[in-house]
Design a protein around this motif. Structure first.
Motif, mmCIF file in Angstrom:
data_model
loop_
_atom_site.group_PDB
_atom_site.id
_atom_site.type_symbol
_atom_site.label_atom_id
_atom_site.label_comp_id
_atom_site.label_asym_id
_atom_site.label_seq_id
_atom_site.Cartn_x
_atom_site.Cartn_y
_atom_site.Cartn_z
ATOM 1 N N THR A 158 0.802 -1.312 -0.043
ATOM 2 C CA THR A 158 0.189 0.127 -0.111
ATOM 3 C C THR A 158 0.861 1.245 -0.076
ATOM 4 O O THR A 158 0.303 2.330 -0.004
ATOM 5 C CB THR A 158 -0.990 0.074 0.903
ATOM 6 O OG1 THR A 158 -0.049 0.135 2.470
ATOM 7 C CG2 THR A 158 -1.990 -1.407 1.340
ATOM 8 N N SER A 172 3.554 3.610 -2.138
ATOM 9 C CA SER A 172 3.976 3.929 -3.362
ATOM 10 C C SER A 172 5.497 4.009 -3.177
ATOM 11 O O SER A 172 6.135 4.105 -2.496
ATOM 12 C CB SER A 172 3.298 5.374 -3.426
ATOM 13 O OG SER A 172 2.148 5.357 -3.856
ATOM 14 N N HIS A 209 6.607 7.854 -1.968
ATOM 15 C CA HIS A 209 5.276 8.136 -1.330
ATOM 16 C C HIS A 209 5.221 9.645 -0.514
ATOM 17 O O HIS A 209 4.246 10.315 -0.822
ATOM 18 C CB HIS A 209 5.149 6.849 -0.046
ATOM 19 C CG HIS A 209 3.837 6.847 0.364
ATOM 20 N ND1 HIS A 209 2.912 5.927 0.043
ATOM 21 C CD2 HIS A 209 3.142 7.675 1.205
ATOM 22 C CE1 HIS A 209 1.775 6.075 0.615
ATOM 23 N NE2 HIS A 209 1.799 7.191 1.424
ATOM 24 N N SER A 265 1.179 10.101 -3.530
ATOM 25 C CA SER A 265 0.898 8.607 -3.253
ATOM 26 C C SER A 265 -0.507 8.144 -3.637
ATOM 27 O O SER A 265 -1.575 9.127 -3.537
ATOM 28 C CB SER A 265 1.009 8.434 -1.757
ATOM 29 O OG SER A 265 0.185 8.913 -1.245
ATOM 30 N N THR A 266 -0.673 6.932 -4.022
ATOM 31 C CA THR A 266 -1.873 6.367 -4.585
ATOM 32 C C THR A 266 -2.758 6.103 -3.122
ATOM 33 O O THR A 266 -3.951 6.633 -3.021
ATOM 34 C CB THR A 266 -1.648 5.058 -5.185
ATOM 35 O OG1 THR A 266 -0.845 5.271 -6.122
ATOM 36 C CG2 THR A 266 -3.168 4.485 -5.532
ATOM 37 N N ASN A 267 -2.262 5.569 -2.085
ATOM 38 C CA ASN A 267 -3.107 5.436 -0.956
ATOM 39 C C ASN A 267 -2.999 6.226 0.369
ATOM 40 O O ASN A 267 -3.311 6.077 1.377
ATOM 41 C CB ASN A 267 -2.862 3.841 -0.293
ATOM 42 C CG ASN A 267 -3.008 2.691 -1.360
ATOM 43 O OD1 ASN A 267 -4.333 2.783 -1.732
ATOM 44 N ND2 ASN A 267 -2.243 1.861 -1.597
#
Length: 183
Positions: free
Chosen positions: A126, A128, A131, A148-150
């Motif tokens: 989770t 990146s 991040h 970051s994605t999450n």
């Protein structure tokens, strides 16, 4: 000799306290779902224009007046639920692994992510590749999410851009969480 003056007794002007009391009953009524927004707005306008107490009474006649007991009960429930949230956070914070803040003299930001080139490599799925970034600027620590994605969080709140952090704060990168600690 007859007097041309007539003595009329007009009702006393509404006090601000009476008007505020009626407005509070209306606000509570909309908060409890007993009034629609449109009805609330119309009654509020009428309450502000009212000249007599009986005009206010008509506007609030179909709404229950909150008692001292219900205020006490709701206030207690709010206080207890807030306490349980604080207790849960404190319990979790003590069990979190520490993330040591780097020495400020390095002058370089600490990159955090899955990429091996980062200063702090976190291998969780989770997190990146690149991040977040932790830097020391003008005597304060700043944590910046790098798209970051999450997401990056501080004390349970998502970071949008950058945020000031302190020792003891709970920081999260994706699903990985840490408690910031000084060297």
């Amino acid at each position: 000799m007859t007097s041309s003056f007539e003595f009329n007794t007009y009702p006393a002007r509404l006090s601000d306290a009476e008007r505020d009391k009626a407005l509070k009953v209306l606000r509570d009524g909309v908060a409890m779902g007993r009034l629609s927004h449109d009805t609330f707005v119309r009654r509020m306008e009428l309450a502000l224009a009212a000249r007599r107490a009986d005009e206010l009474a008509v506007l609030t006649a179909d709404l229950p007046v909150e008692s001292r007991m219900s205020r006490l009960v709701f206030g207690s429930v709010e206080a207890i639920s807030g306490f349980t949230v604080r207790l849960r956070r404190a319990w979790q914070a003590e069990r979190l692994p520490k993330l040591l803040l780097p020495h400020p003299a390095t002058g370089h930001p600490l990159r955090i992510g899955r990429d091996p080139a980062n200063g702090l490599r976190l291998t969780h799925e989770t997190v990146s590749r690149v991040h977040a970034e932790l830097s020391h600027q003008a005597g304060i620590w700043v944590l910046r999410d790098l798209g970051s994605t999450n997401g990056t969080t501080v004390n349970g709140r998502r970071v949008i851009g950058a945020v000031v952090v302190r020792e003891g704060d709970q920081v999260g990168f994706g699903r990985m969480s840490f408690r910031l600690a000084a060297n």
